[in-house]
Design a protein around this motif. Structure first.
Motif, PDB file in Angstrom:
ATOM      1  N   SER A  86      23.269 -16.099-100.891  1.00 36.52           N
ATOM      2  CA  SER A  86      23.660 -17.351-100.232  1.00 36.52           C
ATOM      3  C   SER A  86      24.880 -17.167 -99.332  1.00 36.52           C
ATOM      4  CB  SER A  86      23.943 -18.436-101.278  1.00 36.52           C
ATOM      5  OG  SER A  86      25.170 -18.193-101.956  1.00 36.52           O
ATOM      6  N   GLU A 130      19.391 -24.757-100.532  1.00 36.28           N
ATOM      7  CA  GLU A 130      18.528 -25.921-100.447  1.00 36.28           C
ATOM      8  C   GLU A 130      17.606 -25.929-101.664  1.00 36.28           C
ATOM      9  OE1 GLU A 130      18.321 -26.443 -95.583  1.00 36.28           O
ATOM     10  OE2 GLU A 130      16.493 -25.928 -96.679  1.00 36.28           O
ATOM     11  N   THR A 148      19.929 -30.238 -99.796  1.00 36.80           N
ATOM     12  CA  THR A 148      18.860 -30.632 -98.887  1.00 36.80           C
ATOM     13  C   THR A 148      17.553 -30.375 -99.613  1.00 36.80           C
ATOM     14  OG1 THR A 148      20.113 -30.125 -96.879  1.00 36.80           O
ATOM     15  CG2 THR A 148      17.705 -30.065 -96.700  1.00 36.80           C
ATOM     16  N   ASP A 169      27.468 -19.952-102.117  1.00 35.26           N
ATOM     17  CA  ASP A 169      27.804 -20.831-101.006  1.00 35.26           C
ATOM     18  C   ASP A 169      26.808 -21.983-101.012  1.00 35.26           C
ATOM     19  OD1 ASP A 169      28.286 -22.139 -98.651  1.00 35.26           O
ATOM     20  OD2 ASP A 169      28.265 -20.350 -97.377  1.00 35.26           O
ATOM     21  N   GLY A 175      24.254 -32.492-103.723  1.00 37.86           N
ATOM     22  CA  GLY A 175      24.364 -32.235-102.291  1.00 37.86           C
ATOM     23  C   GLY A 175      23.270 -31.373-101.699  1.00 37.86           C
ATOM     24  N   SER A 205      26.629 -24.596 -99.364  1.00 35.52           N
ATOM     25  CA  SER A 205      26.213 -25.079 -98.048  1.00 35.52           C
ATOM     26  C   SER A 205      25.011 -24.307 -97.532  1.00 35.52           C
ATOM     27  CB  SER A 205      27.369 -24.966 -97.044  1.00 35.52           C
ATOM     28  OG  SER A 205      27.651 -23.612 -96.730  1.00 35.52           O
ATOM     29  N   GLN A 206      24.713 -23.173 -98.168  1.00 32.50           N
ATOM     30  CA  GLN A 206      23.586 -22.338 -97.789  1.00 32.50           C
ATOM     31  C   GLN A 206      22.446 -22.411 -98.804  1.00 32.50           C
ATOM     32  OE1 GLN A 206      23.437 -20.724 -94.666  1.00 32.50           O
ATOM     33  NE2 GLN A 206      24.445 -18.772 -95.043  1.00 32.50           N
TER      34      GLN A 206
END
Length: 352
Positions: free
Chosen positions: A108, A139, A170, A134, A168, A136-137
């Motif tokens: 990630s 899903e 996606t 990470d 959080g 943010s990386q």
């Protein structure tokens, strides 16, 4: 966003390449593929993934690759050479099983990683945090289910997605196609069981209520369904095909917007009052079945000219002319015409 699937069990034909380019031109932005490789096809899969990555880059499409266990190694790739995958056009990896959270966390930090949305647990989240993933990386991608009766339950899906959203993530899900269904069962590849056999766009809009990305699970969409998607993506408009019953159908064809004060029983065209419609003579009465397209006749006095689509069966009314019927395949789209939604009515005769 919308995406689609390309499977590597055979080489990329000119038809497949044309399909990829067409999907891109019509607003789709991602490809999903799989590296679940038969032992004797490993070398072919490396070649095919490289070719697919090149096309994805040319069309500026994301490319998510489903992997498990030693799939990458059998195809000649490695977790230690992620840049090699990125160079050929792979933008993300979906981790299916037999890949530890520590490895996922490390990956990630280098590229987008999709976890199995249906199986991730609190323990997984904690282990990923401990390994400095990470987020943010990361899903969360759901599975598709080829076997009838094994797709997910809607309420479970929503509950799981709410849990994922709280962290959080996606979220992605699949809907079935309506052409080139994947074998050996050819029963569609939906995430939710209730979407099996439904209009792909209706299923996609249903998922978008609590899903961020929707991909077509099967390998193809019919030309008409692709046109529906393209019209929605580019114009934010739902296109419905109508079987005419009377020449008065000409009064109702074209572009409309559902009124902001959404009715329970019918979709009411806010545009009807601005159309110049001549005196509307009454027609023989008929029951207004779900999907009926109607126009109020002169017996409705100042309502003459109101255009509606019926959402649930209503009795015949001498003041209302039934001038057409939304074709069966498009019926599922009606429920997605909410307040303020643009829609367009098109006679099926135009496409004959």
């Amino acid at each position: 966003m919308f995406g689609f699937s390309i499977f590597l069990n055979e080489g990329l034909t000119s038809e497949t390449i044309h399909y990829i380019k067409t999907m891109s031109q019509n607003g789709f932005s991602g490809i999903f593929t799989s590296l679940h490789i038969p032992e004797d096809d490993a070398a072919q899969y490396r070649k095919r993934l490289t070719e697919l990555g090149a096309i994805a880059k040319t069309c500026e499409l994301e490319l998510m690759v489903d992997i498990s266990g030693e799939a990458l190694a059998r195809a000649g790739f490695s977790f230690d050479r992620i840049d090699e995958l990125k160079e050929i056009g792979v933008t993300g990896l979906r981790m299916d099983y037999h890949i530890c959270n520590q490895q996922i966390a490390k990956l990630s930090q280098q590229m987008l990683i999709a976890l199995n949305a249906s199986t991730i647990t609190e323990k997984d989240i904690q282990e990923l945090r401990d390994a400095n993933a990470d987020f943010s990386q990361l899903e969360a991608w759901h599975n598709y289910y080829p076997r009838p009766e094994t797709g997910l339950d809607r309420q479970w899906y929503r509950k799981k997605n709410q849990w994922l959203q709280d962290y959080g993530f996606t979220i992605q899900g699949f809907v079935p196609g309506d052409e080139q269904l994947r074998g050996p069962l050819y029963q569609g590849l939906p995430t939710l069981e209730e979407h099996r056999g439904r209009h792909p766009l209706a299923a996609a809009l249903d998922l978008l209520a609590d899903t961020d990305k929707v991909y077509i699970g099967d390998s193809g969409l019919s030309d008409e369904t692709l046109r529906h998607f393209s019209f929605y993506i580019k114009e934010e408009t739902l296109k419905l095909r109508v079987q005419p019953f009377d020449k008065q159908v000409e009064y109702v064809l074209g572009d409309h917007v559902n009124r902001q004060d959404e009715a329970r029983d019918v979709i009411r065209s806010a545009e009807a009052r601005f159309k110049k419609i001549p005196h509307v003579e009454p027609l023989p009465v008929r029951v207004r079945e779900s999907g009926s397209v109607t126009i109020d006749n002169a017996n409705y006095l100042r309502y003459m000219g109101e255009i509606q689509i019926v959402k649930r069966t209503l009795p015949a009314d001498e003041k209302v002319n039934v001038v057409g019927q939304v074709i069966e395949k498009d019926i599922d789209l009606i429920q997605h015409i909410k307040a303020g939604q643009k829609f367009s009515l098109e006679s099926v005769e135009k496409n004959d």
